[in-house]
Design a protein around this motif. Structure first.
Motif, PDB file in Angstrom:
ATOM      1  N   CYS A  60       0.850  -1.203   0.000  1.00 51.70           N
ATOM      2  CA  CYS A  60       0.000   0.000   0.000  1.00 51.70           C
ATOM      3  C   CYS A  60       0.878   1.241   0.000  1.00 51.70           C
ATOM      4  CB  CYS A  60      -0.951   0.000   1.194  1.00 51.70           C
ATOM      5  SG  CYS A  60      -0.160   0.191   2.808  1.00 51.70           S
ATOM      6  N   GLY A  61       0.318   2.331  -0.474  1.00 51.35           N
ATOM      7  CA  GLY A  61       1.056   3.591  -0.525  1.00 51.35           C
ATOM      8  C   GLY A  61       0.260   4.634  -1.281  1.00 51.35           C
ATOM      9  N   HIS A  62       0.909   5.736  -1.615  1.00 46.70           N
ATOM     10  CA  HIS A  62       0.209   6.803  -2.340  1.00 46.70           C
ATOM     11  C   HIS A  62       1.000   7.212  -3.576  1.00 46.70           C
ATOM     12  CE1 HIS A  62       3.134   9.421  -0.223  1.00 46.70           C
ATOM     13  NE2 HIS A  62       2.985  10.202  -1.299  1.00 46.70           N
ATOM     14  N   ILE A  63       0.286   7.841  -4.501  1.00 45.40           N
ATOM     15  CA  ILE A  63       0.901   8.461  -5.673  1.00 45.40           C
ATOM     16  C   ILE A  63       0.298   9.855  -5.802  1.00 45.40           C
ATOM     17  CG2 ILE A  63       1.278   8.342  -8.167  1.00 45.40           C
ATOM     18  CD1 ILE A  63       0.709   5.331  -7.999  1.00 45.40           C
ATOM     19  N   GLY A  64       1.139  10.870  -5.838  1.00 44.34           N
ATOM     20  CA  GLY A  64       0.661  12.230  -6.045  1.00 44.34           C
ATOM     21  C   GLY A  64      -0.174  12.769  -4.898  1.00 44.34           C
ATOM     22  N   ARG A  65      -0.967  13.808  -5.224  1.00 48.16           N
ATOM     23  CA  ARG A  65      -1.805  14.482  -4.229  1.00 48.16           C
ATOM     24  C   ARG A  65      -3.251  14.578  -4.735  1.00 48.16           C
ATOM     25  NH1 ARG A  65       3.146  17.123  -4.238  1.00 48.16           N
ATOM     26  NH2 ARG A  65       4.162  17.287  -2.195  1.00 48.16           N
ATOM     27  N   PRO A  66      -3.966  13.451  -4.746  1.00 52.13           N
ATOM     28  CA  PRO A  66      -5.342  13.466  -5.265  1.00 52.13           C
ATOM     29  C   PRO A  66      -6.353  14.115  -4.323  1.00 52.13           C
ATOM     30  CG  PRO A  66      -4.785  11.292  -4.463  1.00 52.13           C
ATOM     31  CD  PRO A  66      -3.517  12.095  -4.395  1.00 52.13           C
ATOM     32  N   GLN A  67      -5.942  14.404  -3.073  1.00 53.34           N
ATOM     33  CA  GLN A  67      -6.788  15.113  -2.104  1.00 53.34           C
ATOM     34  C   GLN A  67      -8.137  14.430  -1.887  1.00 53.34           C
ATOM     35  OE1 GLN A  67      -6.770  19.093  -3.804  1.00 53.34           O
ATOM     36  NE2 GLN A  67      -4.978  19.655  -2.604  1.00 53.34           N
ATOM     37  N   GLY A  68      -8.086  13.124  -1.707  1.00 50.97           N
ATOM     38  CA  GLY A  68      -9.291  12.387  -1.366  1.00 50.97           C
ATOM     39  C   GLY A  68     -10.205  12.070  -2.526  1.00 50.97           C
ATOM     40  N   LYS A  69      -9.751  12.307  -3.760  1.00 49.37           N
ATOM     41  CA  LYS A  69     -10.576  12.042  -4.944  1.00 49.37           C
ATOM     42  C   LYS A  69      -9.871  11.037  -5.849  1.00 49.37           C
ATOM     43  CE  LYS A  69     -12.516  16.724  -4.882  1.00 49.37           C
ATOM     44  NZ  LYS A  69     -12.674  17.997  -5.626  1.00 49.37           N
ATOM     45  N   GLU A  70     -10.657  10.143  -6.442  1.00 48.68           N
ATOM     46  CA  GLU A  70     -10.083   9.143  -7.334  1.00 48.68           C
ATOM     47  C   GLU A  70      -9.641   9.773  -8.655  1.00 48.68           C
ATOM     48  OE1 GLU A  70     -12.366   5.633  -7.850  1.00 48.68           O
ATOM     49  OE2 GLU A  70     -12.757   5.368  -5.704  1.00 48.68           O
ATOM     50  N   ASP A  71      -8.484   9.348  -9.118  1.00 44.09           N
ATOM     51  CA  ASP A  71      -7.913   9.863 -10.367  1.00 44.09           C
ATOM     52  C   ASP A  71      -7.191   8.695 -11.051  1.00 44.09           C
ATOM     53  OD1 ASP A  71      -6.486  10.996 -12.424  1.00 44.09           O
ATOM     54  OD2 ASP A  71      -5.721  12.675 -11.243  1.00 44.09           O
ATOM     55  N   PRO A  72      -7.700   8.220 -12.190  1.00 41.90           N
ATOM     56  CA  PRO A  72      -7.074   7.078 -12.865  1.00 41.90           C
ATOM     57  C   PRO A  72      -5.586   7.268 -13.153  1.00 41.90           C
ATOM     58  CG  PRO A  72      -9.190   7.589 -13.860  1.00 41.90           C
ATOM     59  CD  PRO A  72      -8.893   8.706 -12.909  1.00 41.90           C
ATOM     60  N   LYS A  73      -5.178   8.508 -13.380  1.00 45.33           N
ATOM     61  CA  LYS A  73      -3.770   8.768 -13.672  1.00 45.33           C
ATOM     62  C   LYS A  73      -2.881   8.495 -12.458  1.00 45.33           C
ATOM     63  CE  LYS A  73      -4.753  12.342 -17.117  1.00 45.33           C
ATOM     64  NZ  LYS A  73      -4.596  13.776 -17.451  1.00 45.33           N
ATOM     65  N   LEU A  74      -3.484   8.524 -11.258  1.00 47.75           N
ATOM     66  CA  LEU A  74      -2.732   8.319 -10.025  1.00 47.75           C
ATOM     67  C   LEU A  74      -3.064   6.974  -9.372  1.00 47.75           C
ATOM     68  CD1 LEU A  74      -3.010  11.904  -8.469  1.00 47.75           C
ATOM     69  CD2 LEU A  74      -1.161  10.959  -9.862  1.00 47.75           C
ATOM     70  N   SER A  75      -3.682   6.104 -10.127  1.00 47.35           N
ATOM     71  CA  SER A  75      -4.059   4.790  -9.599  1.00 47.35           C
ATOM     72  C   SER A  75      -2.833   3.883  -9.474  1.00 47.35           C
ATOM     73  CB  SER A  75      -5.083   4.127 -10.515  1.00 47.35           C
ATOM     74  OG  SER A  75      -5.329   2.797 -10.111  1.00 47.35           O
ATOM     75  N   THR A  76      -2.814   3.090  -8.416  1.00 51.87           N
ATOM     76  CA  THR A  76      -1.720   2.130  -8.271  1.00 51.87           C
ATOM     77  C   THR A  76      -1.804   1.005  -9.302  1.00 51.87           C
ATOM     78  OG1 THR A  76      -2.983   0.911  -6.599  1.00 51.87           O
ATOM     79  CG2 THR A  76      -1.418   2.579  -5.808  1.00 51.87           C
ATOM     80  N   ASN A  77      -2.907   0.915 -10.012  1.00 51.81           N
ATOM     81  CA  ASN A  77      -3.005  -0.063 -11.106  1.00 51.81           C
ATOM     82  C   ASN A  77      -1.902   0.149 -12.144  1.00 51.81           C
ATOM     83  OD1 ASN A  77      -5.257  -1.466 -10.145  1.00 51.81           O
ATOM     84  ND2 ASN A  77      -6.682   0.003 -11.048  1.00 51.81           N
ATOM     85  N   ASN A  78      -1.439   1.390 -12.238  1.00 48.32           N
ATOM     86  CA  ASN A  78      -0.364   1.705 -13.179  1.00 48.32           C
ATOM     87  C   ASN A  78       0.953   1.030 -12.808  1.00 48.32           C
ATOM     88  OD1 ASN A  78      -1.867   3.575 -14.873  1.00 48.32           O
ATOM     89  ND2 ASN A  78      -1.834   4.967 -13.127  1.00 48.32           N
TER      90      ASN A  78
END
Length: 330
Positions: A60-78
């Motif tokens: 688990c972890g984070h990518i970028g600063r989505p500020q609590g909103k889903e963003d496909p560009k920042l998904s860990t699926n990448n």
């Protein structure tokens, strides 16, 4: 006594699932390809260690600063193609970007506890491993709450980071020189704190001297800039190179110029000066790693820390929340 719990313990070997707080914050272009996988590669020894013990890693972890909103560009699926190729598609689980849930960075203790309990319940993890030194200076839910609920350990890389940086303060040769760059004015605090522990602090990037900054002969600021202020100038590079030539220990966090806009020359000159010296060299932070990798000089340094801000805070003597949670300072 400052120590970290070793991964190789009886509690760990009895476990079936381990929740790993990883450093997943790597840069992506528009096509989703990973531009700089260094931080992901640093995680692999711990993952392989667990798999050898037949423990399933839940990353688990984070990518970028989505500020609590889903963003496909920042998904860990990448990140799945990377992990699939390195350890096999069926050998791990990967949670979605933790910052898609605002509770990851909440100031509410109740919400933080709620989120951590949900993740533990969902994953059925039995132990927690912190393998994200780069996030240890933040009080994120995944950094501070899991150790309260599960047997917790430092990852192999995190332990190495702490050991190497501690040695840079206590066992390294003088002169010690720190280089601090970036655009955030908050780094000024680190600059002057480091001046108490290092012989010289060289400031690069956009951290220009202001009338409010204290006078300190140990802190050197650029005397000129190039590219309309987007890189240090030739005079500054020359002055800094002469200073670095005398160094025996160098720690560097933050590129000298706006490398993302093509300004690499200041960083190139600083890197050349460090590598021409007899210094033990440590560089840290995602931007510095990316910049030096683009210059094809990253592997020439003695140690690469995954943390920039965390590295500076640790060296400045601040207690990092992530290490507090692992009882490092007790």
């Amino acid at each position: 006594m400052q120590t970290l719990k070793n991964l190789n313990t009886s509690q760990l070997t009895k476990s079936k699932k381990a929740l790993i707080r990883a450093d997943l914050d790597v840069p992506f272009p528009s096509n989703g390809e990973i531009l700089e996988p260094y931080r992901l590669a640093a995680l692999l020894p711990t993952l392989q260690f667990l798999l050898e013990k037949k423990i399933h890693p839940v990353i688990c972890g984070h990518i970028g600063r989505p500020q609590g909103k889903e963003d496909p560009k920042l998904s860990t699926n990448n990140l799945k193609p990377f992990f699939d190729s390195q350890i096999g598609a069926n050998n791990y689980s990967l949670l979605e970007n933790l910052r898609f849930d605002a509770r990851e960075d909440t100031d509410s203790p109740d919400l933080a506890e709620e989120f951590a309990k949900e993740l533990i319940s969902t994953t059925q993890a039995e132990v927690f491993i912190n393998e994200s030194f780069a996030t240890c200076h933040r009080s994120a839910t995944s950094i501070t709450q899991f150790p309260k609920m599960l047997p917790s350990f430092a990852g192999l890389r995190l332990a190495q980071e702490v050991e190497t940086l501690s040695s840079a303060l206590t066992n390294s040769e003088n002169p010690k020189i720190a280089i601090v760059g970036g655009v955030k004015s908050s780094k000024k605090e680190a600059v002057y704190a480091l001046a108490e522990k290092f012989d010289t602090v060289l400031v690069v990037g956009k951290l220009a001297k202001t009338p409010q900054d204290p006078e300190n002969p140990k802190v050197l600021y650029p005397v000129d800039y190039s590219g309309e202020g987007l890189d240090i100038g030739a005079k500054t590079a020359e002055i800094y190179a002469k200073t670095l030539f005398t160094a025996r220990t160098v720690v560097w966090a933050g590129p000298a110029g706006a490398y993302d806009q093509g300004y690499f020359e200041g960083s190139r000159q600083i890197a050349k000066a460090i590598l021409s010296s007899k210094a033990f060299s440590i560089i840290g932070g995602g931007d510095t790693i990316f910049c030096l990798n683009q210059l094809k000089m990253l592997e020439d340094f003695d140690f690469v820390s995954t943390g920039g801000g965390a590295m500076l805070d640790f060296l400045a003597g601040k207690k990092l929340p992530g290490l507090v949670a692992l009882s490092y300072y007790e």
